[in-house]
Enzyme design. Structure first.
Site, PDB file in Angstrom:
ATOM      1  N   LYS A   1     -10.637  -3.440  -4.464  1.00 38.12           N
ATOM      2  CA  LYS A   1     -11.350  -2.300  -4.528  1.00 38.12           C
ATOM      3  C   LYS A   1     -10.710  -0.898  -5.447  1.00 38.12           C
ATOM      4  CE  LYS A   1     -13.649  -2.860  -0.008  1.00 38.12           C
ATOM      5  NZ  LYS A   1     -13.365  -2.368   1.336  1.00 38.12           N
TER       6      LYS A   1
ATOM      7  N   LYS B   1      -4.945  -9.945  -7.365  1.00 42.90           N
ATOM      8  CA  LYS B   1      -6.247 -10.011  -6.409  1.00 42.90           C
ATOM      9  C   LYS B   1      -7.238  -8.898  -6.647  1.00 42.90           C
ATOM     10  CE  LYS B   1      -6.035  -8.117  -2.479  1.00 42.90           C
ATOM     11  NZ  LYS B   1      -5.644  -7.637  -1.133  1.00 42.90           N
TER      12      LYS B   1
ATOM     13  N   LYS C   1       0.778  -1.267   0.005  1.00 42.49           N
ATOM     14  CA  LYS C   1       0.133  -0.028   0.006  1.00 42.49           C
ATOM     15  C   LYS C   1       0.882   1.228   0.040  1.00 42.49           C
ATOM     16  CE  LYS C   1      -4.519  -1.468   1.819  1.00 42.49           C
ATOM     17  NZ  LYS C   1      -5.462  -0.871   2.602  1.00 42.49           N
TER      18      LYS C   1
END
Ligand code: AMP
Ligand code: TRP
Length: 344
Positions: free
Chosen positions: A209, A206, A114
């Site tokens: 969102k 993956k 992230k």
């Protein structure tokens, strides 16, 4: 005294709830409510580790709540609430900031992903994120935590924190009547064929969102036409489907679609491949569209209906927060005592 089994899990209100969230987490929540006392938390404190527009944060918090309700979680029997409404989460997270070691957090792969290349510019909250997650679970002395595969490492950290707290404060725990330590070591529940749903555009990344391509994911609020379009456009390979699961090796897109089908139909991969083996993807995709529309569309519709009355959603969250407080507050008092804070 044996600790009662208790389930806790959380989802971040960061928009675009998708099929991975649904199959990897929410369907498990729905199943567990039959056998356990559960708390399902909309983790708004986690969401702000990356900047969120305040209006969108409020909207997304209500939307995750609506998804829980629409999927069939019973807010009367169980507890649905937003994290920031119970101050114990932040308070216990601070204590855990002082229990967890820098070295432990430095190993967290989600932070690395992230934060990306510009780690210097990531928030301190993003770095300490797993300590807050441990606090979420342990504030309720929860024993079981249903999550997708990507949360495994965070769960291991939560166990390490619980263990270190129990050891660091073992005498104090015993003096307060907790001879075996205060916190249980929470068990991850990562089960079934869809613990890691992959992007429809790339079987090696993956479903997420934050993927800029909306075609990469089926959103829980997608209508039937969008679901059909996304499944039709989903990446595949030129070979026909194999007749057994072993034949999916090295074919990540095919494996992903079979995994999704398997989770939604509650049938094994082998069973599905016995039916579709040797056939082209186009046949299989038709069946997958029907299944996905049948599973997801009614939930999306119910979410939209619930979102028309934000007052009702807020009332459910407030009621849940009240009941979460009733569990958390006595625990927090015991924890303050164990740590050695004077309670005025
Ligand atoms: P998040 O949206 O990051 O708050 O994740 C909420 C829950 O959904 C967690 O239990 C995640 O592990 C799970 N989850 C998120 N993405 C996926 C995915 N692609 N496949 C399976 N589970 C997922
Ligand atoms: N970190 C989890 C995720 O992104 C969300 C989460 C926060 C959570 N607190 C939790 C999950 C406690 C399980 C238990 O998916």
């Amino acid at each position: 005294m044996k600790l009662q089994e208790r389930v806790f899990s959380g989802i971040q209100p960061t928009g675009n709830l998708h099929l991975g969230n649904y199959l990897g987490a929410i369907t498990k929540f729905v199943a567990l409510q039959e056998s356990h006392d559960c708390l399902f938390c909309v983790v708004d404190l986690h969401a702000i580790t990356v900047w969120q527009d305040p209006g969108e944060l409020r909207h997304n918090t209500r939307e995750v709540t609506a998804a829980f309700l629409a999927a069939g979680i019973d807010a009367k029997k169980h507890i649905i609430f937003n994290q920031s409404a119970v101050s114990g989460h932040a308070e216990l997270a601070w204590i855990f900031n002082c229990v967890a070691r820098m070295g432990w957090l430095n190993r967290m792969t989600q932070f690395k992903e992230k934060a990306g290349k510009n780690r210097e510019n990531a928030s301190v909250g993003l770095y300490a994120y797993p300590n807050l997650m441990a606090a979420d679970i342990l504030l309720y002395r929860a024993t079981h935590v249903p999550v997708g595969e990507d949360q495994k490492q965070h769960l291991e950290l939560a166990r390490d924190i619980a263990q270190k707290f129990n050891t660091d404060f073992s005498d104090s725990c015993a003096a307060s009547g907790f001879a075996d330590g205060y916190f249980p070591l929470p068990e991850p529940l990562i089960t079934g064929p869809a613990t890691r749903v992959m992007s429809l555009r790339d079987g090696r990344s993956k479903m997420s969102k934050s993927d800029p391509s909306d075609l990469s994911r089926i959103n829980m609020t997608d209508d039937a036409d969008s679901i059909a379009k996304k499944v039709r456009k989903a990446k595949t390979d030129p070979e026909p489907l194999p007749s057994e699961a072993a034949g999916l090796e090295g074919r990540p897109e095919a494996a992903n679609l079979i995994g999704i089908y398997s989770a939604m139909a509650e049938r094994s991969g082998d069973d599905i491949l016995a039916e579709f083996g040797g056939r082209q993807f186009s046949d299989f995709k038709k069946a997958l569209v029907d299944l996905a529309v049948e599973n997801i569309s009614p939930i999306g519709e119910e979410m939209r209906r619930l979102m028309e009355d934000p007052g009702e959603i807020d009332a459910i969250l407030a009621d849940g927060a009240g009941r979460a407080h009733e569990i958390a507050d006595p625990h927090m008092a015991e924890i303050r005592e164990i740590v050695g804070f004077i309670v005025s």
